[in-house]
Write a protein that holds these residues in place. Structure first.
Motif, PDB file in Angstrom:
ATOM      1  N   CYS A 250      35.943  36.903  40.029  1.00  0.00           N
ATOM      2  CA  CYS A 250      36.550  38.215  39.782  1.00  0.00           C
ATOM      3  C   CYS A 250      36.443  39.097  41.018  1.00  0.00           C
ATOM      4  O   CYS A 250      37.382  39.818  41.372  1.00  0.00           O
ATOM      5  CB  CYS A 250      35.862  38.895  38.600  1.00  0.00           C
ATOM      6  N   ALA A 256      42.294  40.621  37.559  1.00  0.00           N
ATOM      7  CA  ALA A 256      43.658  40.230  37.199  1.00  0.00           C
ATOM      8  C   ALA A 256      44.047  38.926  37.886  1.00  0.00           C
ATOM      9  O   ALA A 256      44.660  38.037  37.272  1.00  0.00           O
ATOM     10  CB  ALA A 256      44.643  41.337  37.572  1.00  0.00           C
ATOM     11  N   ASN A 260      44.909  35.315  36.124  1.00  0.00           N
ATOM     12  CA  ASN A 260      46.167  34.638  36.440  1.00  0.00           C
ATOM     13  C   ASN A 260      45.931  33.193  36.880  1.00  0.00           C
ATOM     14  O   ASN A 260      46.640  32.280  36.462  1.00  0.00           O
ATOM     15  CB  ASN A 260      46.914  35.409  37.527  1.00  0.00           C
ATOM     16  N   GLU A 268      43.300  42.957  31.326  1.00  0.00           N
ATOM     17  CA  GLU A 268      42.197  43.013  32.283  1.00  0.00           C
ATOM     18  C   GLU A 268      41.009  43.804  31.736  1.00  0.00           C
ATOM     19  O   GLU A 268      39.854  43.391  31.857  1.00  0.00           O
ATOM     20  CB  GLU A 268      42.696  43.643  33.587  1.00  0.00           C
TER      21      GLU A 268
END
Length: 319
Positions: A250, A256, A260, A268
């Motif tokens: 992260c 985000a 993905n 999120e």
């Protein structure tokens, strides 16, 4: 002790009109939705989640009426000071840990049980007992996922806890209960405990889940509600490692971007809130873990940033 003989006293203390309380109780199907939560074994846990209005009513019942309910000293969930740490602590360093589970516990708590034990006739008028029991139950059962259900579950198992707790105390066996998870530790014959607990559950109107019996000697990982108790209190090393790795990605790609890359369709903010909950859980067990504490600070900062970004902006007025 406050006695609720008049409907007006319920209206006053719960903060809802009699018309609202009766309208909701007479149309419960419109106020619940089913939510399925994946479990670690591949199955799902089905929750009956109330809508905003019913949830607000149940929360007031939990806040105003249920705190007076007695709770056994062996119950470690849904009470002030309750936690998985408190549940695990009595079982540290024991030669044997036995884990048992109540079969479909919430489904087995009936409307009649709730009416008799939670809203007794000595405290509530008959009409109020019926109304409150209806507001706390769904399809004649205690709904898992409703705000009032946790406190109700502790009172439902009060007599069971005392029978099992005193029996274990006389035999030098540690016993704790976290909701429907029963844990025993010490030096004992597990089959004797299983037989006794099964009998006590049947007397209380429940069944032992035979598929979830776990007998754990010290030579194996003794995991009690997610906490390893072989030597001290520890969160499983693999769980901590996976959690640190998740936060690492992260920080590297952004939450985000990480979502993905994993192909996860989760907002999120919701994902980071779940991650924060996991980090808080580990720190509850191991408060000195500096890497997890650092990860929590970063996730908390990201959540604050997202909240500020999504907060409605106040337009400046021009003269």
């Amino acid at each position: 002790m406050i006695v609720y003989r008049e409907l007006s006293s319920l209206e006053r203390d719960l903060g809802f009109s009699a018309d609202t309380l009766y309208a909701v109780s007479n149309s419960l199907n419109r106020h619940y939705r089913k939510v399925e939560i994946p479990k670690s074994d591949g199955s799902v846990r089905t929750l009956s989640v109330p809508d905003g209005l019913l949830k607000a009513i149940q929360r007031r019942i939990a806040q105003v009426l249920l705190p007076a309910l007695p709770v056994s000293p062996w119950a470690t969930a849904y009470r002030p000071g309750g936690s998985v740490r408190r549940n695990a602590a009595p079982h540290v360093g024991k030669p044997l840990v036995l884990k048992l589970d109540i079969y479909h516990f919430f489904d087995a708590v009936s409307y009649a049980m709730v009416k008799r034990l939670i809203f007794p006739e000595g405290v509530y008028s008959e009409s109020n007992r019926i109304l409150l029991s209806m507001l706390c139950c769904y399809q004649d059962r205690l709904p898992q996922g409703a705000p009032a259900s946790p406190a109700i579950s502790n009172r439902i198992l009060l007599e069971f806890d005392w029978a099992v707790g005193l029996w274990c105390r006389d035999r030098g066996i540690a016993y704790t209960r976290y909701c429907d998870d029963l844990t025993f530790s010490g030096a004992f014959d597990p089959q004797v405990v299983i037989a006794f607990v099964g009998q006590q559950l049947r007397s209380a109107g429940f069944l032992l889940n035979r598929n979830k019996i776990r007998i754990l000697p010290q030579s194996r990982c003794q995991n009690v509600t997610g906490v390893v108790v072989n030597q001290g209190l520890h969160v499983c090393a693999a769980y901590r490692r996976e959690l640190r790795q998740e936060v690492y990605y992260c920080r590297k790609f952004g939450a985000a971007g990480h979502l993905n890359k994993r192909g996860l369709d989760i907002p999120e903010q919701e994902y980071l809130s779940r991650l924060l909950g996991k980090l808080n859980y580990v720190l509850q067990i191991s408060p000195g873990d500096s890497s997890i504490r650092d990860a929590r600070e970063w996730v908390s900062g990201e959540l604050r940033r997202l909240s500020q970004r999504t907060a409605p902006q106040t337009k400046k007025s021009h003269p």
